[in-house]
Design an enzyme around this catalytic site. Structure first.
Site, mmCIF file in Angstrom:
data_model
loop_
_atom_site.group_PDB
_atom_site.id
_atom_site.type_symbol
_atom_site.label_atom_id
_atom_site.label_comp_id
_atom_site.label_asym_id
_atom_site.label_seq_id
_atom_site.Cartn_x
_atom_site.Cartn_y
_atom_site.Cartn_z
ATOM 1 N N ARG A 6 43.821 29.005 33.597
ATOM 2 C CA ARG A 6 45.202 29.463 33.546
ATOM 3 C C ARG A 6 46.153 28.285 33.762
ATOM 4 O O ARG A 6 45.747 27.199 34.172
ATOM 5 C CB ARG A 6 45.447 30.533 34.616
ATOM 6 C CG ARG A 6 44.772 31.863 34.327
ATOM 7 C CD ARG A 6 44.893 32.836 35.493
ATOM 8 N NE ARG A 6 44.064 32.442 36.617
ATOM 9 C CZ ARG A 6 43.981 33.120 37.762
ATOM 10 N NH1 ARG A 6 44.705 34.212 37.936
ATOM 11 N NH2 ARG A 6 43.191 32.698 38.736
ATOM 12 N N LYS B 245 46.643 28.833 41.120
ATOM 13 C CA LYS B 245 45.790 28.931 42.298
ATOM 14 C C LYS B 245 46.286 28.033 43.428
ATOM 15 O O LYS B 245 47.097 27.138 43.237
ATOM 16 C CB LYS B 245 44.347 28.552 41.929
ATOM 17 C CG LYS B 245 43.655 29.583 41.051
ATOM 18 C CD LYS B 245 43.654 30.978 41.678
ATOM 19 C CE LYS B 245 42.796 31.059 42.915
ATOM 20 N NZ LYS B 245 42.836 32.414 43.532
ATOM 21 N N TYR C 202 49.917 31.164 44.128
ATOM 22 C CA TYR C 202 49.084 31.926 45.054
ATOM 23 C C TYR C 202 48.591 30.983 46.143
ATOM 24 O O TYR C 202 48.192 29.845 45.864
ATOM 25 C CB TYR C 202 47.882 32.530 44.338
ATOM 26 C CG TYR C 202 48.215 33.692 43.426
ATOM 27 C CD1 TYR C 202 48.717 34.884 43.936
ATOM 28 C CD2 TYR C 202 48.016 33.589 42.050
ATOM 29 C CE1 TYR C 202 49.021 35.947 43.107
ATOM 30 C CE2 TYR C 202 48.317 34.653 41.211
ATOM 31 C CZ TYR C 202 48.829 35.830 41.742
ATOM 32 O OH TYR C 202 49.135 36.878 40.916
ATOM 33 N N HIS D 62 46.964 32.520 49.557
ATOM 34 C CA HIS D 62 45.851 33.189 50.257
ATOM 35 C C HIS D 62 45.443 32.391 51.505
ATOM 36 O O HIS D 62 44.302 31.930 51.629
ATOM 37 C CB HIS D 62 44.656 33.369 49.319
ATOM 38 C CG HIS D 62 44.952 34.197 48.106
ATOM 39 N ND1 HIS D 62 45.268 35.540 48.178
ATOM 40 C CD2 HIS D 62 44.991 33.878 46.783
ATOM 41 C CE1 HIS D 62 45.476 36.017 46.963
ATOM 42 N NE2 HIS D 62 45.335 35.032 46.109
ATOM 43 N N GLU E 271 51.493 36.143 46.449
ATOM 44 C CA GLU E 271 50.864 37.388 46.906
ATOM 45 C C GLU E 271 51.605 38.090 48.046
ATOM 46 O O GLU E 271 51.259 39.229 48.391
ATOM 47 C CB GLU E 271 49.408 37.138 47.325
ATOM 48 C CG GLU E 271 49.212 36.378 48.623
ATOM 49 C CD GLU E 271 49.205 34.857 48.453
ATOM 50 O OE1 GLU E 271 48.869 34.161 49.424
ATOM 51 O OE2 GLU E 271 49.542 34.386 47.338
ATOM 52 N N ASP F 123 39.449 36.630 47.801
ATOM 53 C CA ASP F 123 40.540 35.672 48.014
ATOM 54 C C ASP F 123 41.106 35.763 49.417
ATOM 55 O O ASP F 123 41.654 34.782 49.944
ATOM 56 C CB ASP F 123 41.677 35.923 47.009
ATOM 57 C CG ASP F 123 41.471 35.165 45.704
ATOM 58 O OD1 ASP F 123 40.842 34.093 45.738
ATOM 59 O OD2 ASP F 123 41.930 35.645 44.659
#
Length: 372
Positions: free
Chosen positions: A15, A75, A94, A96, A118, A270
């Site tokens: 991605r 990510k 993101y 996490h 998120e 995740d």
């Protein structure tokens, strides 16, 4: 503002933070965009496609991080990327952080402004930047689970939907939110015997209206969870506590009593995973066996369908990227309480309570940190 898009470097991650159409929107808003060479090649976009949209190409991630006012990724930044962050730079991706202490400490040390997709919420309390990847991951969970059950992958050798005269596989989905709902849609479509467990009565009512008799929706007590997991051929872990580590709902003891060749897919990996035996895997080596149960715990599942995932994510993130660029991070966060909820780290301070609790670290509220 100068927005930088580095190439994703996580294992089998194809991605990209922005597609050319999103770049064009930023250019039209009088911003500049720089993108690392070949950042979009994994989903079929060449450097020339980005140049045509108005971006400039840089040869290295180091150049992107050195120049950009805001870094937009998909990510969480790996250690080599975190080392390139600088004070006052915006990181929008993101994160996490709850299961990842090293990343948390590095981001604090960087003194960058780190906003996590998120934990951003909308006016209705939903998670608009997590939702598209939850939809993808929920649907992929059934695809992955179906393959994991195949004998060649050390599963029991069951076809998810069965055939006339042979019972379908029993699929148990723990959590009836976005991931669970989309997993159920796919499992029902393949003809599986589907049960969803949840503790929110309103969610169960909504699922019952949506699926009717095609899915069993059951309130999740300890007894129910144990009975359903032990009877299952495939268990999907779809539990989410926004920003926090996932609760370990399925224990090692449960796993040891499951049917040999049964499978689990932990979509919550995740956030640390909701199975006690889970640990993160990659698309290169996605499964492992514990007590004859096949575990699929890939931490970036949507990366396998990178084109669909990138476009779905960009549709959700673009308005926020434009807002941050047009207003600057401080005014954008002050004007949007939901975006402020996405602020996890700023100027060396942790601002997400659930992450602080997970790591036993001090924190201040995002509002307080923004005012300092």
């Amino acid at each position: 503002m100068l927005i930088g898009i580095p190439k994703e470097i996580k294992n089998h991650e194809y991605r990209v933070g922005m597609v050319p159409a999103s770049v064009r929107e930023l250019i039209e808003n009088n911003h500049e965009v720089i993108i690392e060479t070949n950042a979009g090649i994994g989903i079929g976009f060449s450097d020339q496609d980005y140049i045509a949209a108005g971006a400039s190409i840089e040869d290295t991630a180091a150049a992107i991080f050195a120049k950009a006012d805001m870094i937009v990724k998909v990510k969480e930044p790996l250690a080599v990327e975190r080392a390139m962050l600088r004070q006052g730079q915006i990181l929008f991706t993101y994160l996490h952080l709850a299961p990842d202490l090293p990343q948390t400490l590095d981001l604090i040390d960087s003194k960058a402004i780190c906003i996590a997709y998120e934990t951003v919420i909308d006016t209705q309390g939903r998670l608009p930047l997590l939702a598209p990847m939850s939809e993808v991951a929920g649907r992929m969970a059934i695809q992955a689970g179906a393959q994991t059950l195949e004998k060649s992958n050390q599963g029991s050798g069951m076809l998810l939907g069965g055939v006339p005269g042979v019972a379908p596989a029993k699929v148990v989905i723990i959590g009836g939110g976005m991931v669970g709902n989309n997993a159920a849609q796919m499992a029902v479509g393949l003809g599986a015997d589907v049960t969803i467990l949840d503790r929110n009565i309103d969610t169960l009512r909504s699922l019952n209206i949506q699926f009717g008799s095609k899915v069993k929706v059951i309130y999740s007590t300890l007894d129910v969870l144990e009975a359903e997991v032990l009877a299952a051929d495939l268990v999907i872990g779809a539990v989410l506590i926004p920003g926090a580590a996932a609760p370990k709902l399925v224990t090692r003891d449960h796993i040891s009593k499951m049917k040999p060749g049964s499978a689990i897919v932990d979509v919550a990996i995740d956030q640390g995973g909701c199975f006690e035996t889970s640990h993160a895997t990659t698309h290169q080596d996605p499964t492992y066996i514990v007590d004859e149960v096949v575990h699929y715990c890939v931490a970036n599942m949507p990366g396998a369908v990178a084109k669909t995932s990138t476009f779905a994510l960009n549709n959700a993130t673009l308005p926020y990227i434009i807002k941050l660029a047009n207003l600057g991070y401080k005014k954008a966060l002050e004007n949007d309480q939901g975006l402020l909820e996405g602020l996890n780290v700023i100027n060396g301070k942790l601002t997400c309570k659930s992450v602080a609790e997970a790591h036993n670290l001090p924190y201040v509220t995002a509002k307080t940190a923004l005012a300092i």
